[in-house]
Write a protein that holds these residues in place. Structure first.
Motif, PDB file in Angstrom:
ATOM      1  N   VAL A  56     -91.203 -94.553   8.317  1.00  0.00           N
ATOM      2  CA  VAL A  56     -90.201 -95.263   9.124  1.00  0.00           C
ATOM      3  C   VAL A  56     -88.890 -95.347   8.353  1.00  0.00           C
ATOM      4  O   VAL A  56     -87.811 -95.106   8.907  1.00  0.00           O
ATOM      5  CB  VAL A  56     -90.693 -96.685   9.500  1.00  0.00           C
TER       6      VAL A  56
ATOM      7  N   ILE B 268     -82.895 -99.788  15.303  1.00  0.00           N
ATOM      8  CA  ILE B 268     -81.824-100.364  14.485  1.00  0.00           C
ATOM      9  C   ILE B 268     -81.091-101.454  15.271  1.00  0.00           C
ATOM     10  O   ILE B 268     -80.801-102.527  14.744  1.00  0.00           O
ATOM     11  CB  ILE B 268     -80.834 -99.277  14.008  1.00  0.00           C
TER      12      ILE B 268
ATOM     13  N   ALA C 104     -87.186 -92.155   8.546  1.00  0.00           N
ATOM     14  CA  ALA C 104     -86.650 -91.941   9.886  1.00  0.00           C
ATOM     15  C   ALA C 104     -85.360 -92.738  10.093  1.00  0.00           C
ATOM     16  O   ALA C 104     -84.416 -92.267  10.717  1.00  0.00           O
ATOM     17  CB  ALA C 104     -87.687 -92.348  10.928  1.00  0.00           C
ATOM     18  N   LEU C 105     -85.320 -93.927   9.533  1.00  0.00           N
ATOM     19  CA  LEU C 105     -84.149 -94.792   9.704  1.00  0.00           C
ATOM     20  C   LEU C 105     -82.951 -94.276   8.937  1.00  0.00           C
ATOM     21  O   LEU C 105     -81.818 -94.316   9.424  1.00  0.00           O
ATOM     22  CB  LEU C 105     -84.457 -96.200   9.182  1.00  0.00           C
TER      23      LEU C 105
ATOM     24  N   ARG D 143     -85.206 -94.457  16.768  1.00  0.00           N
ATOM     25  CA  ARG D 143     -84.539 -95.070  15.633  1.00  0.00           C
ATOM     26  C   ARG D 143     -83.315 -95.895  16.073  1.00  0.00           C
ATOM     27  O   ARG D 143     -83.059 -96.980  15.556  1.00  0.00           O
ATOM     28  CB  ARG D 143     -84.116 -93.931  14.698  1.00  0.00           C
ATOM     29  N   ASN D 144     -82.545 -95.366  17.030  1.00  0.00           N
ATOM     30  CA  ASN D 144     -81.367 -96.100  17.495  1.00  0.00           C
ATOM     31  C   ASN D 144     -81.750 -97.431  18.124  1.00  0.00           C
ATOM     32  O   ASN D 144     -81.132 -98.461  17.857  1.00  0.00           O
ATOM     33  CB  ASN D 144     -80.586 -95.274  18.520  1.00  0.00           C
TER      34      ASN D 144
ATOM     35  N   GLU E 185     -89.899 -89.286  14.498  1.00  0.00           N
ATOM     36  CA  GLU E 185     -88.555 -89.806  14.241  1.00  0.00           C
ATOM     37  C   GLU E 185     -88.003 -89.272  12.924  1.00  0.00           C
ATOM     38  O   GLU E 185     -86.812 -89.014  12.802  1.00  0.00           O
ATOM     39  CB  GLU E 185     -88.573 -91.340  14.215  1.00  0.00           C
TER      40      GLU E 185
ATOM     41  N   ALA F  90     -84.670 -87.202  12.430  1.00  0.00           N
ATOM     42  CA  ALA F  90     -83.621 -87.665  11.513  1.00  0.00           C
ATOM     43  C   ALA F  90     -83.217 -86.588  10.511  1.00  0.00           C
ATOM     44  O   ALA F  90     -82.105 -86.608   9.985  1.00  0.00           O
ATOM     45  CB  ALA F  90     -84.085 -88.920  10.780  1.00  0.00           C
TER      46      ALA F  90
ATOM     47  N   ALA G 190     -93.250 -92.625  13.961  1.00  0.00           N
ATOM     48  CA  ALA G 190     -92.398 -92.473  12.781  1.00  0.00           C
ATOM     49  C   ALA G 190     -92.311 -91.022  12.318  1.00  0.00           C
ATOM     50  O   ALA G 190     -91.263 -90.554  11.879  1.00  0.00           O
ATOM     51  CB  ALA G 190     -92.920 -93.360  11.651  1.00  0.00           C
TER      52      ALA G 190
ATOM     53  N   ASN H 142     -96.286 -98.124  15.267  1.00  0.00           N
ATOM     54  CA  ASN H 142     -96.170 -96.708  14.905  1.00  0.00           C
ATOM     55  C   ASN H 142     -97.295 -95.910  15.574  1.00  0.00           C
ATOM     56  O   ASN H 142     -98.437 -95.950  15.133  1.00  0.00           O
ATOM     57  CB  ASN H 142     -96.235 -96.593  13.378  1.00  0.00           C
TER      58      ASN H 142
END
Ligand code: GTP
Ligand code: MG
Length: 343
Positions: free
Chosen positions: A16, A250, A19-20, A246-247, A221, A225, A218, A188
């Protein structure tokens, strides 16, 4: 603003995190177990994008949040618990995919277990403090409050469900109690479950606790990313996602820490400024520069939608959409603000 990723071993915290942040991190068994990953993430904001398109500024600046992958282990050891005290909010990564050995996930159990572990950690701290205060009688008000908190925790309830007045909150703020911190669940899921509805039992469990939930895969993602930015949305769409999860995540985390965005525009820069929900205009001005706070005269405020709809500040003024607000005005999410001040 700092958000900590927590969860049980192999739940996907590091994935994660990757991915972030789009950073390459070690994942998998025992990877980076003792290493704490820290990354700064821009908060995606379509309002800033739209304003930037209108102004074509030299610079575009998004709000930022710091994510920390606090690492795992079977139980939450003291080191992790202490690190958890230092963040503003927690995101629990919950495994909802079969692990490498094919072991079925137990998401409800992970959610309940983390709750119990954090309640016990808080209880230990509160008990110790109650003992001290009962002995030296230095602060009867704090003692009374902590005893009530102790009873609440002993009933296996997190402090999120304990009503605190502003004053009481101040009394215990220094303890950084874990079950008082905002918590977001990150479920997840397996690649094959992308786009399907959230498990009703998980949803009920989150609702009961008053927690936010984001469902994502994840692994996928992280793949998204790591692609060039221009390909990311297209790839996400091809998988049936509106945008990278992810968007959504966040933004949910940003709201979790009770931040709203004040926007500023101009030919030099279009920018989102994180301000605490409920901030007065004069304080928000201080985020930009202490001189603006000191010399504050007024704030000229336009809702971002009006600005986009009418195409310029002058047109908004003509249409009577520009509000003139004083020091005590409470900044609203999406306000485009122009401060007038004395130097
Ligand atoms: N199928 C699948 N596997 C995933 C997903 N996310 C993570 N994994 C795998 O699960 C394993 C653990 O992921 P990590 O991100 O290292 O988990 P962690 O929580 O950081 O683990 P520790 O730090 O060791 O506690 C890795 O082999 C990942 O590739 C996912 O969405 N789907
Ligand atoms: Mg890890």
């Amino acid at each position: 603003m700092k958000i900590g990723l927590v969860g049980f071993a192999e739940s996907g915290k590091s994935t994660v995190f990757g991915a972030l942040t789009g950073l390459a991190v070690e994942t998998g068994y025992a990877a980076s177990r003792d290493k704490v990953n820290v990354g700064v993430v821009k908060v995606p904001d379509p309002r800033v994008d739209a304003l930037a398109e209108l102004y074509e500024p030299k610079k575009v600046t998004y709000a930022e949040v710091t994510f920390t992958d606090l690492g795992g282990g079977k139980g939450l050891d003291r080191k992790i618990l202490n690190a958890m005290r230092e963040v503003d909010a927690l995101c629990q990564v919950v495994r909802a995919f079969p692990d490498v050995a094919g072991e079925a996930p137990q998401p409800l159990r992970e959610i309940a277990d983390l709750e119990v572990e954090t309640i016990l950690a808080d209880l230990e701290l509160v008990e110790r403090r109650v003992e001290r205060l009962a002995k030296d009688r230095s602060n009867p008000r704090e003692l009374d409050l902590l005893q009530r908190i102790q009873a609440h925790l002993e009933g296996e309830r997190p402090l999120r469900s304990f009503d605190l007045s502003e004053e009481e909150n101040k009394l215990i703020a220094g303890y950084a109690l874990l079950t008082q911190k905002p918590l977001l669940l990150v479920i997840n899921v397996d690649e094959s479950s992308i786009g399907s509805e959230i498990d009703p039992e998980i949803e009920a469990s989150a609702r009961e606790r008053g927690l936010g939930v984001v469902v994502l895969s994840a692994q996928v993602e992280m793949d998204i990313a790591s692609m060039p930015e221009e390909d990311q949305v297209e790839f996400a769409t091809s998988l049936g996602l509106d945008e990278p999860a992810r968007n959504r995540f966040i933004r949910a985390a940003y709201e979790l820490i009770d931040l709203v965005s004040m926007l500023t525009v101009g030919p030099d820069e279009c920018r989102a400024w994180p301000v605490a929900r409920g901030s007065r205009a004069v304080r928000a001005a201080g985020k930009i520069h202490s001189d603006i706070e000191r010399g504050f005269i007024r704030a000229e405020v336009i809702d971002w939608k009006d600005l986009i709809g009418h195409g310029s500040e002058a047109k908004c003024r003509e249409a009577g959409l520009t509000r003139v607000e004083g020091k005590d005005y409470i900044i609203q999410d999406g306000d485009v603000v122009n401060f007038r001040f004395n130097v």
